[in-house]
Design a protein around this motif. Structure first.
Motif, PDB file in Angstrom:
ATOM      1  N   PRO A 194       0.878  -0.798   0.224  1.00  0.00           N
ATOM      2  CA  PRO A 194      -0.184  -0.219  -0.001  1.00  0.00           C
ATOM      3  C   PRO A 194       1.037   1.238  -0.418  1.00  0.00           C
ATOM      4  CG  PRO A 194      -0.018  -0.829   2.461  1.00  0.00           C
ATOM      5  CD  PRO A 194       0.149  -2.008   1.767  1.00  0.00           C
ATOM      6  N   GLY A 195       0.444   1.826  -0.637  1.00  0.00           N
ATOM      7  CA  GLY A 195       0.917   3.462  -0.605  1.00  0.00           C
ATOM      8  C   GLY A 195      -0.056   4.537  -1.707  1.00  0.00           C
ATOM      9  N   ILE A 196       1.363   5.875  -1.791  1.00  0.00           N
ATOM     10  CA  ILE A 196       0.961   6.541  -2.883  1.00  0.00           C
ATOM     11  C   ILE A 196       1.658   6.548  -3.749  1.00  0.00           C
ATOM     12  CG2 ILE A 196      -0.600   8.107  -0.624  1.00  0.00           C
ATOM     13  CD1 ILE A 196       2.213   9.439  -0.676  1.00  0.00           C
ATOM     14  N   THR A 197       0.680   7.969  -4.801  1.00  0.00           N
ATOM     15  CA  THR A 197       1.539   8.295  -5.949  1.00  0.00           C
ATOM     16  C   THR A 197       1.109  10.087  -6.035  1.00  0.00           C
ATOM     17  OG1 THR A 197       0.925   6.189  -7.239  1.00  0.00           O
ATOM     18  CG2 THR A 197       1.304   7.814  -8.529  1.00  0.00           C
ATOM     19  N   LEU A 198       2.805  10.292  -6.031  1.00  0.00           N
ATOM     20  CA  LEU A 198       2.422  12.003  -5.577  1.00  0.00           C
ATOM     21  C   LEU A 198       2.840  12.242  -7.323  1.00  0.00           C
ATOM     22  CD1 LEU A 198       2.877  14.881  -4.251  1.00  0.00           C
ATOM     23  CD2 LEU A 198       5.587  13.623  -4.009  1.00  0.00           C
ATOM     24  N   THR A 199       1.892  13.156  -8.097  1.00  0.00           N
ATOM     25  CA  THR A 199       1.848  13.740  -9.126  1.00  0.00           C
ATOM     26  C   THR A 199       2.240  15.127  -9.279  1.00  0.00           C
ATOM     27  OG1 THR A 199       1.280  11.802 -10.248  1.00  0.00           O
ATOM     28  CG2 THR A 199       2.098  13.719 -11.909  1.00  0.00           C
ATOM     29  N   ILE A 200       3.598  15.604  -9.678  1.00  0.00           N
ATOM     30  CA  ILE A 200       3.957  16.891  -9.774  1.00  0.00           C
ATOM     31  C   ILE A 200       4.028  17.418 -11.733  1.00  0.00           C
ATOM     32  CG2 ILE A 200       5.741  18.607  -8.946  1.00  0.00           C
ATOM     33  CD1 ILE A 200       6.368  17.149  -6.977  1.00  0.00           C
ATOM     34  N   ASN A 201       2.591  18.389 -11.793  1.00  0.00           N
ATOM     35  CA  ASN A 201       2.857  18.886 -12.780  1.00  0.00           C
ATOM     36  C   ASN A 201       3.735  20.360 -13.000  1.00  0.00           C
ATOM     37  OD1 ASN A 201       1.599  17.522 -15.420  1.00  0.00           O
ATOM     38  ND2 ASN A 201       0.144  17.400 -13.165  1.00  0.00           N
ATOM     39  N   ASP A 202       4.689  20.316 -13.655  1.00  0.00           N
ATOM     40  CA  ASP A 202       5.552  22.256 -13.630  1.00  0.00           C
ATOM     41  C   ASP A 202       5.362  22.462 -15.126  1.00  0.00           C
ATOM     42  OD1 ASP A 202       6.967  23.956 -12.809  1.00  0.00           O
ATOM     43  OD2 ASP A 202       8.729  22.724 -12.616  1.00  0.00           O
ATOM     44  N   PRO A 203       4.154  23.304 -15.964  1.00  0.00           N
ATOM     45  CA  PRO A 203       4.887  23.254 -17.219  1.00  0.00           C
ATOM     46  C   PRO A 203       5.552  24.802 -17.055  1.00  0.00           C
ATOM     47  CG  PRO A 203       2.675  24.290 -15.665  1.00  0.00           C
ATOM     48  CD  PRO A 203       2.870  22.993 -14.773  1.00  0.00           C
ATOM     49  N   SER A 204       5.746  25.719 -16.178  1.00  0.00           N
ATOM     50  CA  SER A 204       6.535  27.032 -16.344  1.00  0.00           C
ATOM     51  C   SER A 204       7.869  26.298 -15.669  1.00  0.00           C
ATOM     52  CB  SER A 204       5.940  27.758 -15.004  1.00  0.00           C
ATOM     53  OG  SER A 204       5.786  27.270 -13.632  1.00  0.00           O
ATOM     54  N   GLY A 205       8.770  25.184 -15.200  1.00  0.00           N
ATOM     55  CA  GLY A 205       9.631  24.661 -15.137  1.00  0.00           C
ATOM     56  C   GLY A 205       9.826  25.366 -13.819  1.00  0.00           C
ATOM     57  N   ALA A 206      10.013  25.573 -12.982  1.00  0.00           N
ATOM     58  CA  ALA A 206       9.791  26.203 -11.800  1.00  0.00           C
ATOM     59  C   ALA A 206      10.467  25.939  -9.952  1.00  0.00           C
ATOM     60  CB  ALA A 206       8.430  27.357 -10.897  1.00  0.00           C
ATOM     61  N   PRO A 265       6.043  15.350 -16.151  1.00  0.00           N
ATOM     62  CA  PRO A 265       5.392  15.339 -14.661  1.00  0.00           C
ATOM     63  C   PRO A 265       6.266  14.688 -13.578  1.00  0.00           C
ATOM     64  CG  PRO A 265       3.675  14.289 -16.081  1.00  0.00           C
ATOM     65  CD  PRO A 265       4.806  14.755 -16.943  1.00  0.00           C
ATOM     66  N   TYR A 266       6.552  14.627 -12.315  1.00  0.00           N
ATOM     67  CA  TYR A 266       7.205  14.092 -11.749  1.00  0.00           C
ATOM     68  C   TYR A 266       7.020  13.260 -10.650  1.00  0.00           C
ATOM     69  CZ  TYR A 266      10.746  17.623 -12.498  1.00  0.00           C
ATOM     70  OH  TYR A 266      10.664  19.060 -13.695  1.00  0.00           O
ATOM     71  N   VAL A 267       6.879  11.872 -11.108  1.00  0.00           N
ATOM     72  CA  VAL A 267       5.551  10.864 -10.659  1.00  0.00           C
ATOM     73  C   VAL A 267       6.795   9.994  -9.369  1.00  0.00           C
ATOM     74  CG1 VAL A 267       4.145   9.036 -10.733  1.00  0.00           C
ATOM     75  CG2 VAL A 267       4.326  10.517 -12.818  1.00  0.00           C
ATOM     76  N   PHE A 268       5.977  10.107  -8.406  1.00  0.00           N
ATOM     77  CA  PHE A 268       6.185   9.689  -7.015  1.00  0.00           C
ATOM     78  C   PHE A 268       5.917   8.218  -6.655  1.00  0.00           C
ATOM     79  CE2 PHE A 268       8.267  13.729  -7.394  1.00  0.00           C
ATOM     80  CZ  PHE A 268       9.601  13.250  -5.945  1.00  0.00           C
ATOM     81  N   LYS A 269       6.254   7.297  -6.558  1.00  0.00           N
ATOM     82  CA  LYS A 269       5.505   5.861  -6.245  1.00  0.00           C
ATOM     83  C   LYS A 269       6.049   5.609  -5.229  1.00  0.00           C
ATOM     84  CE  LYS A 269       5.294   3.721 -11.002  1.00  0.00           C
ATOM     85  NZ  LYS A 269       4.953   2.885 -11.955  1.00  0.00           N
ATOM     86  N   VAL A 270       5.578   6.038  -4.093  1.00  0.00           N
ATOM     87  CA  VAL A 270       6.006   5.548  -2.740  1.00  0.00           C
ATOM     88  C   VAL A 270       4.819   3.918  -1.322  1.00  0.00           C
ATOM     89  CG1 VAL A 270       6.207   6.763  -0.701  1.00  0.00           C
ATOM     90  CG2 VAL A 270       6.310   8.201  -2.883  1.00  0.00           C
ATOM     91  N   ILE A 271       5.670   3.540  -1.381  1.00  0.00           N
ATOM     92  CA  ILE A 271       4.803   2.163  -0.446  1.00  0.00           C
ATOM     93  C   ILE A 271       4.952   2.783   0.783  1.00  0.00           C
ATOM     94  CG2 ILE A 271       5.405   0.223   0.198  1.00  0.00           C
ATOM     95  CD1 ILE A 271       6.405  -0.772  -2.164  1.00  0.00           C
ATOM     96  N   GLY A 272       3.905   2.713   1.827  1.00  0.00           N
ATOM     97  CA  GLY A 272       3.911   2.573   3.172  1.00  0.00           C
ATOM     98  C   GLY A 272       2.732   3.431   3.330  1.00  0.00           C
ATOM     99  N   LYS A 273       1.993   3.619   4.383  1.00  0.00           N
ATOM    100  CA  LYS A 273       0.677   3.624   5.037  1.00  0.00           C
ATOM    101  C   LYS A 273       0.247   5.300   4.644  1.00  0.00           C
ATOM    102  CE  LYS A 273      -1.433   3.504   9.861  1.00  0.00           C
ATOM    103  NZ  LYS A 273      -1.591   3.600  10.963  1.00  0.00           N
ATOM    104  N   PRO A 274      -0.750   4.775   4.193  1.00  0.00           N
ATOM    105  CA  PRO A 274      -1.062   5.701   3.263  1.00  0.00           C
ATOM    106  C   PRO A 274      -1.612   6.895   3.574  1.00  0.00           C
ATOM    107  CG  PRO A 274      -1.688   3.866   1.956  1.00  0.00           C
ATOM    108  CD  PRO A 274      -1.400   3.699   2.921  1.00  0.00           C
ATOM    109  N   GLN A 275      -1.935   6.705   5.072  1.00  0.00           N
ATOM    110  CA  GLN A 275      -2.774   7.966   6.327  1.00  0.00           C
ATOM    111  C   GLN A 275      -1.977   8.678   6.424  1.00  0.00           C
ATOM    112  OE1 GLN A 275      -3.575   4.267   6.217  1.00  0.00           O
ATOM    113  NE2 GLN A 275      -5.386   3.937   5.567  1.00  0.00           N
ATOM    114  N   ASP A 276      -0.362   8.294   6.777  1.00  0.00           N
ATOM    115  CA  ASP A 276       0.346   8.712   7.002  1.00  0.00           C
ATOM    116  C   ASP A 276       1.465   9.349   5.850  1.00  0.00           C
ATOM    117  OD1 ASP A 276       0.264   8.009   9.669  1.00  0.00           O
ATOM    118  OD2 ASP A 276       1.495   6.269   9.747  1.00  0.00           O
ATOM    119  N   LEU A 277       1.042   9.643   4.850  1.00  0.00           N
ATOM    120  CA  LEU A 277       1.994   9.725   3.794  1.00  0.00           C
ATOM    121  C   LEU A 277       1.516  11.524   3.305  1.00  0.00           C
ATOM    122  CD1 LEU A 277       3.392   6.573   2.020  1.00  0.00           C
ATOM    123  CD2 LEU A 277       4.366   8.221   3.899  1.00  0.00           C
TER     124      LEU A 277
END
Length: 272
Positions: free
Chosen positions: A149-161, A212-224
């Motif tokens: 179990p875990g979460i997916t964090l997707t970061i979109n950076d269209p302006s390159g900031a 986009p920067y896609v983070f695949k993270v395994i851990g407790k979703p309720q904490d992440l």
């Protein structure tokens, strides 16, 4: 000569007699003053310290040392006094998560010890635990795939900031919240992972990644997820830079990007 006139004792040629000279000042101290000074010096040096005076001096030294330690401790905590409320909430949340993970690890070690003590074949049980420990270390080192179990964090950076330090902050927040395995755009994140480059041209361990920067993270979703969404945290920081961050929980996340196992050049296993 009349009776009213008083004869004057005049010297030759009518001069008056010279006045008696004043006594010369004393140039040295008398014997009594010299002996008194010697007695005073003898009483002051060498110093004579009684046992009671030594005890009082020791107590004063201990009291001064305690005050100095207290002042230094108060100075060390001054940073927390000036911290923002959202920073204090984040720090408290991280401490709670770390405490819980340490308690879970302690319980796991206690269970392993109980299994070893109660097992009829302790050698076989020790072998199983060794293999399990090897698998866990492989996950941390990134040499084996992992899922859970875990979460997916997707970061979109269209302006390159988005800068490298922002991605590093996200990694640190996830680790503090209990992340056990992390992958970014096909690159496995391990203990010595580093970020470089500039906005719009970032690198992870010298491998270029793009939005986009896609983070695949395994851990407790309720904490992440709450760790990323706290006030002043990763999500709000990215939004200030005109980037978007989306967090999605999942019952199963697969982290299959691997790192090659590198044998140490000098270190060898030791029986102790």
């Amino acid at each position: 000569m009349s009776n009213d006139e008083i004869p004057r004792n005049e010297g030759p040629a009518g001069e008056l007699p010279a006045e008696a000279p004043a006594p010369a000042p004393e140039t040295g101290a008398g014997p009594e003053e010299s002996s008194g000074r010697q007695r005073l010096l003898a009483g002051l040096w060498p110093p004579r310290v009684s046992r009671a005076q030594l005890i009082v001096a020791l107590l004063l030294f201990v009291l001064g040392l305690g005050l100095a330690i207290q002042v230094r401790s108060n100075s060390d905590n001054s940073a927390l006094r000036g911290a923002r409320q959202e920073d204090l909430v984040r720090i408290l949340d991280e401490l709670d998560n770390r405490t819980q993970r340490l308690e879970d690890e302690k319980q796991s070690l206690d269970d392993q010890r109980t299994e070893l003590e109660n097992s009829s074949d302790q050698a076989e049980e020790a072998r199983k635990q060794t293999l399990e420990k090897e698998r866990q270390l492989g996950i941390l080192a990134g040499t084996v795939a992992a899922k859970g179990p875990g979460i997916t964090l997707t970061i979109n950076d269209p302006s390159g900031a988005v800068e490298p330090d922002m991605l590093l902050d996200a990694i640190q927040e996830l680790r503090a919240a209990g992340a056990e395995a992390i992958e970014i755009n096909g690159v496995r994140v391990v203990a010595n992972t580093y970020f470089s480059g500039d906005g719009g041209d970032l690198r992870v361990d010298n491998r270029r990644i793009r939005s986009p920067y896609v983070f695949k993270v395994i851990g407790k979703p309720q904490d992440l997820e709450p760790a990323l969404n706290i006030p002043g945290g990763v999500v709000q920081t990215l939004e200030k830079e005109q980037a978007t961050a989306e967090v999605a929980q999942a019952e199963e996340i697969v982290v299959d990007a691997l790192r090659p196992a590198k044998l140490p050049d000098y270190a060898r296993s030791s029986p102790q």
